[in-house]
Design a protein around this motif. Structure first.
Motif, PDB file in Angstrom:
ATOM      1  N   PRO A  32      -6.762  -5.788   0.215  1.00 51.05           N
ATOM      2  CA  PRO A  32      -7.301  -4.415   0.901  1.00 51.05           C
ATOM      3  C   PRO A  32      -8.776  -4.111   1.065  1.00 51.05           C
ATOM      4  O   PRO A  32      -9.579  -4.750   0.575  1.00 51.05           O
ATOM      5  N   GLY A  65       0.813  -1.255  -0.089  1.00 49.98           N
ATOM      6  CA  GLY A  65      -0.014   0.065   0.055  1.00 49.98           C
ATOM      7  C   GLY A  65       0.800   1.222   0.088  1.00 49.98           C
ATOM      8  O   GLY A  65       0.248   2.384   0.007  1.00 49.98           O
ATOM      9  N   ASN A 120      -4.481   1.419   9.205  1.00 51.87           N
ATOM     10  CA  ASN A 120      -3.706   1.922   8.218  1.00 51.87           C
ATOM     11  C   ASN A 120      -2.318   2.391   8.833  1.00 51.87           C
ATOM     12  O   ASN A 120      -2.067   3.237   9.492  1.00 51.87           O
ATOM     13  N   TRP A 160      -4.594  -2.280   4.627  1.00 52.15           N
ATOM     14  CA  TRP A 160      -4.092  -3.780   4.239  1.00 52.15           C
ATOM     15  C   TRP A 160      -3.964  -4.411   5.479  1.00 52.15           C
ATOM     16  O   TRP A 160      -3.154  -4.537   6.045  1.00 52.15           O
TER      17      TRP A 160
END
Length: 706
Positions: free
Chosen positions: A212, A148, A254, A237
């Protein structure tokens, strides 16, 4: 070197000759010092402490030549023994790591022929950064580049203290620690090698990223996600963490946001159907395939591999009391997660070439490798060789997603298939004999497996998946799905016939010589497998192909006859078309001639008609009036001409008299003469204009009469 195991003749290249000379004979465990990204092969040379690169795609067209390789030399070579090489997706940074440290190498730019580094320089000095001061008793368990990361520079590290460390490795700057959090209590002692049954139960051994998800999905309940613009920070993720005792934790949040709080570590996922041993106590690696829903692969040191689907757990009302905190010491606790793993099958690898069920089995850690070009398969490297596992469940999940009727459900009858690609151990190999795999990589389009063995020999095999059935896209939507009939293609039918339960791997057992009895036993075992699993199926496939060929030949002869008939028909049609075209031209010319004659007849009829219309009578009267005007104008014009002649004579006589005698006019006489001349000039001009106008009107009238 045999061409069946070295299609690209890599063992003859100078790069792998240098690598073979630099390998240490004391390596006991499987590692991965080889990586392939964008057709470029990277391999670590431990003797010279540098990275060697080779464009493998360029070697395909130069089989007999030695393609030069490049050397990437770090500015600060790592002092620890490198056991793994990991490159990021954008191929800008390369990580060298072992249990004792990490080194990040900044890769240079590529350009020129074959897209080599810095146009093809033989040796390039690359900036690198070493770090790994985690403590005297802390070791690195696993590390991965975070998928990510917007600039592909975040590195996530799992340590033996059950903690995660997130580093940001920007180009040109030293790695910076962004965040650190724990996923369990620190073990009492640092674990050594897998499996170490004294600490496996309390240490996280591996992790991987799941698909995700949205951080706050309740914000998009009544909205269309396809039309909404989702902030990148709203995507997280999840991280699946595997413990040695088989428990799987999930970390949500996150982690890339620096100003955000630490991620939430949820407790072990429930695994269904439940078992007494919680699906093994010697887990070693985990991998999450990026499917929808995600498929989780958990490997054990015994060779067992569990395939599970990560789904939201559905609880009854009686299970509300399960939503509590699980205590792990005074300062650490875990939430109970809402997700669960639904295990749908278990496959067992054959670690080493065993001949009977009574042979003593060999245990070793299993390393999982995903295939980025094909999500329906993955590879397993271990001390006994390399396996390929095909997952029919992936194609079934794709069918489930694209089936709008909701009547399609995945079937568990199509189990995953194991293929033992090549083996480095047999039942006669000593238990303390080291036969690890030192490097593994995949070259895409077409897929070629490249592996570095403990002997320094390179194996490159063309990998063909006979068990993946691609989903056929419909060119036009089918309205009635109940009457939908999919015809099975011939290649899919042949793939099904070639499926086998047991594979015969290529044996690479090193330089140790085998006795005659061992060789004979191995030969009997291989012969039996080929007779029962290969030759029978190949004979069946040969019969089916022959049958198909006969049918296609008959169809071909019929189509050739039809083609001849169509060619004759085409010839006749062309001749008919040419004849019709000529007739059309003749008819068209005749029609034009008739049209012209009809116009001429119509004009003559109108011209010889005795009676005139009112318009024609009005025009005749107008012509008469114009004729009278013209007659008057002609009379006046004659008079003007006579008067002009008189004036000319008078002027000549006047000039003659002036020559003889100068005539002096008074002022009044001059003014009177000028006025007369001006008046006469104006009259003459007006008469000339009237004559021209009358002539033009007479010409127009004559043309309209005609």
């Amino acid at each position: 070197m045999s061409s069946c195991t070295d299609l690209l003749h890599l063992n003859e290249k100078g790069l792998f000759k240098d690598i073979k000379a630099s390998l240490s004979s004391g390596t006991k465990e499987t590692r991965n010092i080889l990586e392939i990204r964008d057709n470029v092969l990277y391999v670590w040379n431990a003797d010279k402490c540098c990275m060697l690169t080779l464009n493998v795609a360029a070697t395909r067209g130069k089989i007999g030549e030695d393609v030069p390789y490049q050397t990437l030399r770090p500015t600060d070579p790592p002092i620890f023994e490198v056991t793994n090489v990991l490159i990021n997706d954008s191929a800008t940074q390369l990580a060298l790591w072992s249990r004792l440290g990490i080194a990040i190498i900044e890769l240079p730019k590529r350009w020129g022929k074959d897209a080599v580094y810095e146009g093809g320089k033989k040796e390039i000095l690359c900036m690198n950064h070493n770090f790994g001061d985690f403590g005297a008793t802390t070791e690195i368990q696993r590390m991965r580049w975070h998928p990510g990361s917007t600039n592909d520079s975040h590195l996530l590290i799992l340590t033996s203290e059950n903690s995660f460390r997130l580093y940001e490795c920007d180009l040109g700057d030293a790695p910076r620690l962004v965040k650190c959090w724990k996923v369990g209590r620190a073990p009492s002692s640092s674990p050594s090698k897998i499996p170490d049954f004294t600490s496996l139960g309390e240490t996280a051994v591996d992790f991987d990223f799941a698909t995700p998800t949205l951080r706050k999905p309740e914000m998009f309940v009544d909205k269309n996600i396809d039309e909404e613009t989702i902030d990148w920070n709203q995507i997280e993720w999840p991280i699946l963490v595997l413990r040695g005792n088989g428990e799987v934790l999930i970390v949500r949040g996150n982690v890339l946001l620096e100003n955000c709080e630490n991620p939430v570590v949820l407790g072990s996922l429930s695994m269904y159907p439940s078992t007494d041993d919680n699906y093994g106590i010697d887990s070693c690696s985990i991998m999450c395939l990026q499917t929808t829903p995600p498929i989780v692969v958990v490997a054990m040191c015994t060779g067992k591999i569990y395939h599970a689907i990560l789904l939201r757990e559905i609880l009854d009302d009686d299970d509300d009391d399960r939503k509590t905190w699980s205590q792990y010491g005074s300062n650490y606790s875990l939430h109970t997660p809402d997700d669960a793993l639904y295990v749908y099958e278990c496959v067992e690898l054959e670690l080493g070439l065993l001949f009977t069920d009574d042979d003593k089995k060999y245990n070793c850690p299993i390393h999982l490798h995903c295939d980025k070009g094909n999500k329906s398969r993955y590879f397993c490297s271990h001390n006994a060789g390399i396996h390929m596992v095909s997952l029919p469940m992936v194609s079934q999940l794709e069918e489930l997603i694209h089936d709008n009727s909701g009547n399609y459900l995945p079937s568990l009858l199509n189990q995953s298939v194991l293929q033992y690609l090549f083996s480095t151990r047999t039942k006669h190999t000593n238990i303390d004999e080291a036969t690890p795999i030192l490097g593994f990589g995949l070259l895409q389009e077409p897929c070629v497996l490249i592996a570095l063995l403990h002997t320094g020999i390179v194996i490159d095999l063309s990998v063909i998946d006979l068990y993946y059935l691609p989903r056929i896209e419909q060119l036009e939507p089918i309205m009635n799905t109940a009457k939908k009939v999919n015809k099975e293609s011939f290649d899919v039918y042949i793939k099904k016939l070639l499926r086998r339960d047991i594979s015969q791997p290529i044996t690479k057992i090193g330089s140790r010589s085998m006795s005659l009895s061992e060789s004979l036993e191995l030969l009997y075992h291989a012969t039996n497998i080929f007779r029962t699993q290969h030759f029978v199926r190949h004979d069946k496939v040969r019969e089916e192909i022959s049958k198909k060929v006969r049918a296609l030949k008959a169809l071909k002869s019929h189509l050739l006859k039809e083609l001849d008939t169509l060619m004759e028909t085409k010839k006749e049609l062309r001749q008919t078309a040419e004849r019709l075209a000529e007739r059309y031209e003749d008819i068209n010319d005749k029609q034009k001639e008739l049209a012209r004659r009809a116009e001429e007849v119509l004009r003559l009829v109108n011209y010889k008609e005795p009676l005139m219309t009112s318009i024609e009578r009005a025009e005749a009267e107008e012509l008469k009036k114009m004729d009278m005007k013209i007659h008057d104008m002609q009379i006046r014009l004659e008079q003007l001409k006579k008067k002009s002649a008189q004036q000319t004579v008078h002027t000549n006589s006047t000039e003659f008299n002036e020559k003889r005698k100068e005539i002096v006019f008074t002022h009044n006489q001059e003014e009177a003469a000028k006025e007369n001349l001006c008046h006469m000039a104006k009259n003459i001009k007006n008469l000339v204009d009237q004559v021209k106008q009358i002539k033009a009107e007479i010409s127009l009238s004559y043309i309209s009469k005609q």
